[in-house]
Scaffold this active site. Structure first.
Site, PDB file in Angstrom:
ATOM      1  N   CYS A 379     -16.800  -2.176  -4.801  1.00  0.00           N
ATOM      2  CA  CYS A 379     -17.414  -2.573  -3.536  1.00  0.00           C
ATOM      3  C   CYS A 379     -18.391  -1.489  -3.077  1.00  0.00           C
ATOM      4  O   CYS A 379     -19.467  -1.363  -3.632  1.00  0.00           O
ATOM      5  CB  CYS A 379     -16.325  -2.888  -2.513  1.00  0.00           C
ATOM      6  N   HIS A 513     -13.045  -6.785  -5.004  1.00  0.00           N
ATOM      7  CA  HIS A 513     -11.865  -5.903  -5.059  1.00  0.00           C
ATOM      8  C   HIS A 513     -10.870  -6.387  -6.113  1.00  0.00           C
ATOM      9  O   HIS A 513      -9.920  -7.094  -5.788  1.00  0.00           O
ATOM     10  CB  HIS A 513     -11.185  -5.850  -3.687  1.00  0.00           C
ATOM     11  N   GLU A 515      -8.559  -4.843  -7.503  1.00  0.00           N
ATOM     12  CA  GLU A 515      -7.214  -4.281  -7.304  1.00  0.00           C
ATOM     13  C   GLU A 515      -6.293  -5.247  -6.574  1.00  0.00           C
ATOM     14  O   GLU A 515      -5.069  -5.179  -6.721  1.00  0.00           O
ATOM     15  CB  GLU A 515      -7.289  -2.936  -6.567  1.00  0.00           C
TER      16      GLU A 515
HETATM   17  N1  GLN Z   1     -19.423  -0.951   3.550  1.00  0.00           N
HETATM   18  C1  GLN Z   1     -19.769  -1.851   2.505  1.00  0.00           C
HETATM   19  C2  GLN Z   1     -20.086  -3.229   3.034  1.00  0.00           C
HETATM   20  O1  GLN Z   1     -19.704  -3.587   4.103  1.00  0.00           O
HETATM   21  C3  GLN Z   1     -18.682  -1.935   1.464  1.00  0.00           C
HETATM   22  C4  GLN Z   1     -17.426  -2.527   1.980  1.00  0.00           C
HETATM   23  C5  GLN Z   1     -16.257  -2.292   1.063  1.00  0.00           C
HETATM   24  O2  GLN Z   1     -16.288  -1.424   0.220  1.00  0.00           O
HETATM   25  N2  GLN Z   1     -15.199  -3.040   1.244  1.00  0.00           N
HETATM   26  O3  GLN Z   1     -20.722  -3.991   2.365  1.00  0.00           O
END
Ligand code: GLN
Length: 541
Positions: A379, A513, A515
């Protein structure tokens, strides 16, 4: 016919009620029953989505896009049953529903009260979507004695009456060891059960967390004072790995006692081979690797709960122990700090929000890329790896994310900033703050001949998202010419989902994600592959 198991906790918080519930769910499942687990959280936030990870640990995202309590992660990891929005509720959400109805005039002039209106709404939640389950396990958050959990306890007390023989209560307590006296103490358990009985709930089973073996005499005493059968006082001793918990509970007779409380005498014996296999691999690794996790909330491991577990799963699949070194990314903002990364076998930059420490994460990505150390960006970790590549490979020195403020080269930004077709899709109706997040499962299409195509063994995948910003498609061509491959895209081709660096042994960034979907007996392929790459790296350094 669905049976209900209500699980409460007493004495102190953090006894691992979520894990205990998950482990019981897995034991019933091992006996061939269909189970589902849910969590009732007494706090007033509508969901944990807006809470700081330091307050609440990780926010666990479900396929259907709910931001939920991290215990749902345990449930899913232990049972493999995908959690849903309807598996987690908070006081905040219950009150929000009731107040919305009240404002609409749905109560026809009546007085709206905790009993019956709030309790009815809680009961409705607990009883919803039973899906032919044999057992639904409902864990009540908080500790007996908290003011805010009272409506929940009253609701489950009523359900005990409504459901009759189809509901039981389990209470998890602590039996502390007083070193100076050399004794275990049962009094806190007695008081906690007394408090519970004062509310009208008589537990059928007690699970007693303890650092030491609980002698038969103490079990007898607890049974006597708490009005519970002696065999239903289950010692729950500390274990080295959480994946041992189902086996230990089974040895102590937990699942047997649950079946007995329901008067089920024809249950098949449990097939625990999957857990035995997992525990064997955890306890007898053939090697070890060290992974640096470069993040922001490294002071509280619960903030990265699923990530930590997914790394363990990757280790299980490769028969190695995974040692995690947690780094606060800010330290890498001073140049010579990267020496800390010299001896690690893989670098992982997890999800995150905000400017603080972002440059340190970018520095870690530079180190991983140039030194050919396996890099896994999740992410935020993918977005920053793309910014790193833009700056250092594609000749876009001012590349940045608009998350940090306006910038001339928004390599990462809000989709609305570069299209006029409207905002990114959103499923969050829970909070104004969360209103623009892309949440839940989305499909992606992978390039068949790419590294990730090989890792997944498929070209179409579905993974869970929780982010507001996206990698800007307008920079795709320049980045690809510079050597980054956009190997996974949203099916409409507009949103980059995965990038990889073909000139590097293992350099992968994913917008989602992974995970969240990894399980000990079904490790996520990306974590399996990342740890395998780390094992190879460990042979080099
Ligand atoms: N801050 C980034 C976004 O909002 C990544 C978010 C995250 O890693 N969950 O896109």
């Amino acid at each position: 016919m669905t049976r209900f198991i209500f699980i409460t906790g007493g004495v102190v918080s953090s006894l691992g009620k979520g894990l205990a519930s998950a482990a019981l769910g897995s034991l019933l499942q091992a006996r061939g029953y269909k189970v589902r687990l849910r969590k009732l959280d007494p706090y007033l936030n509508v969901d944990p989505g807006t809470m700081s990870p330091y307050q609440h640990g990780e926010v666990y995202v479900t396929d259907d896009g709910a931001e939920t309590d991290l215990d749902l992660g345990h449930y899913e990891r232990f049972t493999g049953v995908a959690s849903r929005k309807s598996d987690n509720v908070t006081s905040g959400r219950i009150y929000q529903q009731i107040i919305t109805k009240e404002r609409r005039g749905d109560y026809l002039g009546g007085t709206v009260q905790v009993i019956p209106h709030v309790t009815d709404a809680i009961k409705e939640f607990a009883l919803a979507e039973q899906d032919d389950c044999d057992f639904i396990l409902c864990e009540v958050g908080g500790t007996i004695g908290d003011i805010e959990s009272l409506p929940f306890l009253e609701a489950i007390r009523q359900l005990g009456n409504d459901l009759g023989d189809n509901a039981i209560f389990i209470h998890l307590t602590l039996v502390p060891y007083i070193a100076s006296a050399g004794e275990l103490k049962t009094k806190p358990t007695q008081h906690s059960v007394k408090e519970l009985r004062g509310i009208g709930i008589q537990p059928h089973i007690l699970m007693c967390r303890s650092e030491h073996e609980i002698p038969a005499s103490d079990r007898r005493k607890i049974a006597l004072f708490c009005n519970v059968r002696e065999e239903a006082v289950i010692p729950a001793l500390d274990v080295a790995s959480i994946y041992e918990v189902p086996l230990r509970y089974h040895e102590q007779g937990l699942d047997t006692q649950v079946l007995k409380a329901f008067r089920i005498d024809d249950a098949p014996p449990p097939d625990l081979s999957a857990w035995q296999n997992v525990v064997k691999r955890v306890k007898e690794p053939e090697g070890e690797v060290t992974i640096a996790v470069v993040g922001k909330y490294t002071g509280l491991k619960d903030a990265y709960k699923s990530l930590q577990e997914a790394l363990v799963h990757g280790g299980i699949a490769n028969n190695v122990q995974v040692n995690i070194e947690w780094f606060d990314s800010e330290i890498f903002e001073s140049e010579d700090a990267v020496v800390h990364l010299e001896n690690v076998h893989g670098i992982l930059v997890p999800g995150g929000f905000g400017n603080r420490g972002a440059e340190g994460k970018i520095a870690a990505a530079t180190f991983a890329r140039t030194r050919l150390v396996p890099y896994f960006g999740i992410c935020f970790g993918m977005q920053l790896a793309v910014i790193e590549a833009a700056r250092n490979l594609a000749g876009v020195p001012n590349a940045s994310s608009t998350e940090f403020g306006p910038c001339p080269d928004p390599v990462v930004g809000l989709m609305t900033e570069w299209t006029h077709e409207g905002a990114t899709e959103t499923r969050s109706e829970t909070s104004d703050m969360g209103g623009t997040l892309r949440l839940g499962a989305y499909p992606a299409v992978l390039q068949g001949n790419s590294q990730v195509g090989g890792i997944y063994g498929s070209t179409s995948i579905s993974e869970r998202h929780r982010h507001r910003y996206e990698v800007n498609i307008n920079y795709k061509d320049r980045l690809e010419q510079a050597g980054l491959l956009f190997s996974g895209m949203s099916p409409d081709g507009r949103l980059p989902e995965i990038v990889e660096n073909p000139d590097h042994p293992w350099f992968i960034g994913v917008q989602f994600h992974p995970e969240l979907k990894s399980k000990p007996f079904d490790p996520h392929p990306l974590f399996v592959s990342f740890i395998r790459a780390a094992v190879e790296q460990s042979r080099l350094v």
